[in-house]
Design a protein around this motif. Structure first.
Motif, mmCIF file in Angstrom:
data_model
loop_
_atom_site.group_PDB
_atom_site.id
_atom_site.type_symbol
_atom_site.label_atom_id
_atom_site.label_comp_id
_atom_site.label_asym_id
_atom_site.label_seq_id
_atom_site.Cartn_x
_atom_site.Cartn_y
_atom_site.Cartn_z
ATOM 1 N N UNK A 75 0.827 -1.208 0.000
ATOM 2 C CA UNK A 75 0.000 0.000 0.000
ATOM 3 C C UNK A 75 0.862 1.259 0.000
ATOM 4 N N UNK A 76 1.883 1.292 0.855
ATOM 5 C CA UNK A 76 2.736 2.487 0.910
ATOM 6 C C UNK A 76 3.594 2.624 -0.346
ATOM 7 N N UNK A 77 3.813 1.522 -1.067
ATOM 8 C CA UNK A 77 4.545 1.589 -2.337
ATOM 9 C C UNK A 77 3.637 2.037 -3.472
ATOM 10 N N UNK A 78 2.330 2.135 -3.203
ATOM 11 C CA UNK A 78 1.392 2.615 -4.204
ATOM 12 C C UNK A 78 0.686 1.544 -5.000
ATOM 13 N N UNK A 79 0.904 0.262 -4.663
ATOM 14 C CA UNK A 79 0.187 -0.811 -5.352
ATOM 15 C C UNK A 79 -1.289 -0.652 -5.003
ATOM 16 N N UNK A 80 -2.132 -0.665 -6.039
ATOM 17 C CA UNK A 80 -3.551 -0.439 -5.809
ATOM 18 C C UNK A 80 -4.400 -1.179 -6.827
ATOM 19 N N UNK A 81 -5.707 -1.185 -6.560
ATOM 20 C CA UNK A 81 -6.680 -1.762 -7.492
ATOM 21 C C UNK A 81 -6.781 -0.872 -8.728
ATOM 22 N N UNK A 82 -7.249 -1.444 -9.802
ATOM 23 C CA UNK A 82 -7.598 -0.671 -10.986
ATOM 24 C C UNK A 82 -8.789 0.199 -10.607
ATOM 25 N N UNK A 83 -8.849 1.421 -11.149
ATOM 26 C CA UNK A 83 -9.980 2.289 -10.826
ATOM 27 C C UNK A 83 -11.291 1.641 -11.270
ATOM 28 N N UNK A 84 -12.369 2.053 -10.663
ATOM 29 C CA UNK A 84 -13.699 1.555 -11.018
ATOM 30 C C UNK A 84 -14.145 2.200 -12.331
ATOM 31 N N UNK A 85 -15.011 1.523 -13.024
ATOM 32 C CA UNK A 85 -15.533 2.021 -14.304
ATOM 33 C C UNK A 85 -16.157 3.407 -14.143
ATOM 34 N N UNK A 86 -16.817 3.647 -13.017
ATOM 35 C CA UNK A 86 -17.459 4.953 -12.826
ATOM 36 C C UNK A 86 -16.473 6.073 -12.511
ATOM 37 N N UNK A 87 -15.183 5.762 -12.358
ATOM 38 C CA UNK A 87 -14.158 6.786 -12.163
ATOM 39 C C UNK A 87 -13.526 7.234 -13.485
ATOM 40 N N UNK A 88 -13.769 6.501 -14.559
ATOM 41 C CA UNK A 88 -13.196 6.833 -15.863
ATOM 42 C C UNK A 88 -13.596 8.244 -16.311
ATOM 43 N N UNK A 89 -14.868 8.653 -16.163
ATOM 44 C CA UNK A 89 -15.220 10.020 -16.574
ATOM 45 C C UNK A 89 -14.441 11.105 -15.821
ATOM 46 N N UNK A 90 -14.027 10.818 -14.597
ATOM 47 C CA UNK A 90 -13.251 11.789 -13.827
ATOM 48 C C UNK A 90 -11.860 11.974 -14.433
ATOM 49 N N UNK A 91 -11.289 10.880 -14.912
ATOM 50 C CA UNK A 91 -9.986 10.970 -15.598
ATOM 51 C C UNK A 91 -10.158 11.732 -16.905
ATOM 52 N N UNK A 92 -11.225 11.411 -17.630
ATOM 53 C CA UNK A 92 -11.476 12.083 -18.906
ATOM 54 C C UNK A 92 -11.703 13.576 -18.698
ATOM 55 N N UNK A 134 0.983 17.320 -22.869
ATOM 56 C CA UNK A 134 0.288 17.430 -24.152
ATOM 57 C C UNK A 134 0.174 18.890 -24.580
ATOM 58 N N UNK A 135 -0.150 19.763 -23.642
ATOM 59 C CA UNK A 135 -0.268 21.194 -23.946
ATOM 60 C C UNK A 135 1.068 21.738 -24.453
ATOM 61 N N UNK A 136 2.138 21.356 -23.794
ATOM 62 C CA UNK A 136 3.448 21.840 -24.220
ATOM 63 C C UNK A 136 3.899 21.193 -25.525
ATOM 64 N N UNK A 137 3.475 19.957 -25.738
ATOM 65 C CA UNK A 137 3.788 19.293 -27.004
ATOM 66 C C UNK A 137 3.152 20.046 -28.171
ATOM 67 N N UNK A 138 1.910 20.474 -27.984
ATOM 68 C CA UNK A 138 1.196 21.234 -29.018
ATOM 69 C C UNK A 138 1.838 22.602 -29.220
ATOM 70 N N UNK A 178 -8.763 11.979 -28.681
ATOM 71 C CA UNK A 178 -9.772 13.012 -28.927
ATOM 72 C C UNK A 178 -9.832 13.987 -27.750
ATOM 73 N N UNK A 179 -9.786 13.476 -26.533
ATOM 74 C CA UNK A 179 -9.840 14.332 -25.344
ATOM 75 C C UNK A 179 -8.641 15.274 -25.270
ATOM 76 N N UNK A 180 -7.479 14.773 -25.656
ATOM 77 C CA UNK A 180 -6.260 15.587 -25.581
ATOM 78 C C UNK A 180 -6.138 16.574 -26.739
#
Length: 190
Positions: A75-92, A134-138, A178-180
């Motif tokens: 846990x302290x090393x950052x190993x974690x579960x994959x995010x839930x499907x309902x968290x994908x819109x937050x990343x987007x 991405x912004x700096x790449x553009x 598309x998002x980027x």
């Protein structure tokens, strides 16, 4: 400006860490910071400094590597579960946001910031790094090292979102590109 706290970042990470306390069974898909999506292949005991320590043996298919993470420090090393499907819109939402982090003019401080944020293991931090690069790449292009960080962050996002949604990476690549905007075009095929 989009703040990570607006998307309940700490609440989501807390939920994932609570799940981790119970441990992961063999075959679980997990995320290892900086390396991405992996599978727990087995649990091994090794003698370390006179005592037995149990390790998760995590295979990271995209990188062709295997990592051993001590179970009691996973846990302290950052190993974690994959995010839930309902968290994908937050990343987007982060990726689509027109705001991005202010850019440190000193290149080595900038690099350290990117690496530190990716090492947290938070997909939201990785998305923020990807959006900034991405912004700096553009706008002006990326140095060789920045391009490598961009590609790593891109791969980390693609693999976890595909797993969370249960779809092929090609579909997520289209969505993320598309998002980027046009900055992600020309990214190596993952």
């Amino acid at each position: 400006m989009l703040l990570l706290t607006e998307i309940h970042h700490f609440d989501i990470i807390g939920q994932m860490q609570r799940k981790l306390r119970g441990g992961f069974p063999i075959g679980s898909k997990v995320v290892y910071p900086s390396h991405g999506l992996g599978v727990i292949e087995r649990i091994e005991k090794r003698e370390i400094t006179g005592g037995n320590t149990s390790f998760y043996v995590i295979r990271i298919p995209k990188k062709g590597m295997t990592i051993m993470a001590p179970i009691k420090h996973a846990s302290s090393a950052g190993v974690r579960c994959v995010i839930a499907k309902n968290d994908v819109p937050k990343v987007m939402k982060i990726l689509k946001s027109s705001s991005y982090d202010d850019h440190e003019p000193n290149w080595n401080k900038r690099q350290k910031s990117y690496f530190d944020r990716i090492k947290t293991g938070s997909i939201f931090e990785v998305a923020s790094v990807l959006k900034t690069l991405n912004r700096f790449k553009i706008n002006k292009g990326l140095s060789y090292v920045e391009q490598q960080v961009f590609e790593n962050a891109y791969q980390l996002i693609i693999s976890e979102l595909a797993e969370a949604k249960g779809v092929e990476e090609e579909k997520i690549i289209k969505t993320v590109t598309k998002a980027l905007g046009n900055g992600a075009s020309g990214t190596k095929s993952l």
